[in-house]
Scaffold this active site. Sequence first.
Site, PDB file in Angstrom:
ATOM      1  N   CYS A 114       0.803  -1.293   0.100  1.00 53.90           N
ATOM      2  CA  CYS A 114      -0.096   0.023  -0.100  1.00 53.90           C
ATOM      3  C   CYS A 114       0.971   1.136  -0.056  1.00 53.90           C
ATOM      4  CB  CYS A 114      -0.820  -0.088   1.219  1.00 53.90           C
ATOM      5  SG  CYS A 114      -1.928  -1.548   1.453  1.00 53.90           S
ATOM      6  N   HIS A 238      -3.179   6.640   2.568  1.00 49.85           N
ATOM      7  CA  HIS A 238      -3.627   5.330   2.016  1.00 49.85           C
ATOM      8  C   HIS A 238      -5.093   5.166   2.626  1.00 49.85           C
ATOM      9  CE1 HIS A 238      -4.482   1.382   1.265  1.00 49.85           C
ATOM     10  NE2 HIS A 238      -3.803   0.977   2.434  1.00 49.85           N
ATOM     11  N   ASN A 268     -10.388  -0.770   0.264  1.00 47.67           N
ATOM     12  CA  ASN A 268      -8.911  -0.655   0.539  1.00 47.67           C
ATOM     13  C   ASN A 268      -8.477  -1.082  -0.919  1.00 47.67           C
ATOM     14  OD1 ASN A 268      -6.244  -0.895   0.803  1.00 47.67           O
ATOM     15  ND2 ASN A 268      -6.367  -1.683   2.952  1.00 47.67           N
TER      16      ASN A 268
END
Length: 320
Positions: A114, A238, A268
Amino acid sequence: MNGITILSAAAALPARRMTNDDMAAIVDTSDEWISTRTGIRQRYFCAGEETVWQLAARAARRALDEAGIDPARLAACVVATMSPAYATPSTACLVQRELGLEESILCFDLNAACSGFVFALETVRGLVTDEKPYALVIGAEALSHITDFSDRSTCVLFGDGAGAVVVAKSGAPFACVHGARGNSEALVCPAFGSEKQYLGMDGRAVFRFAVDILPRCIGGVLDKSGLAMEDIDYFVCHQANRRILDHVVKSMKADPAKFYMNLARYGNTSAASIPLALADMHTEGLLRPGMRLVCAGFGGGFTWGGVLVCWREKGEHLCD
Ligand code: ACO
């Protein structure tokens, strides 16, 4: 430190939208559990033949069109991803083919989970030159391809998508911090030769890591740039989980309005989440030339990275 400015941002999403109720038809979960624990309301999954490189290429084409630059002056095309369709060719080479980009452009994938998009921004800063002052930076994931849909503790969290930006070499302020911690337990997805190529996660360990590292990451960027929280227009972090970001806002005594969130719409999306956020912020008209953004990512590895970057330059002419 000479920097880069972001000239454009664009998104591409798969066709298949999955609400929390749709997820509840697959595993024993509920809209109430998912939305209160994570803030996620829906996500998109690749369907049928849809691939991560197609998403990447679509987002990249839009970002290039909007930036209005000559693609021959791109120094690099970097795709941050941990869910490529192929080990080789890289996703970046497939984007190159789809967009007909020149051979002289450095095309490669970068995997830092990520944190990948932030690592890619830092990387291209060192690649742009006066002769080739632009770079295409893409975050693209098809996490549904590495998700165990019998594991309710992970499958409700992730989504697919791509975001792309065109950056330009610039004298605008730039600062970055990054790190990696050699953690091989909390977030793991086996690669080749494994029967079960699924993402596994120790949710609580990730949560603890995230709320510890994000404030330090943002603080590190501010220290390096000599700027204060008030000097930053937006913190684009993020998008893993609303509770993580709420926790960070609280612990930093920050203005929540400066922490953009769109994870309710996408879940996500790992390396794609920051460029997807930038694309949405642009579409929503939140970004103005000269705005200072801190992008901060954290993820598997454990890795983390933060950059200070400007949205365009004041007075810069662009073909919109
Ligand atoms: N629906 C319903 N119940 C569930 C679900 C679900 N989807 N998933 C787990 N549960 C249950 C568990 O089985 C458990 O039940 P039990 O008490 O009967 O055993 C209960 O909910 C609590 O489970 P926990 O895992 O302890 O739940 P927690 O409160 O820790 O929340 C979560 C889980 C949301 C993942 C949390 O740990 C978290 O926010 N972690 C951060 C991790 C994260 O966001 N990762 C994203 C990917 S990593 C990255 O991007 C860097």
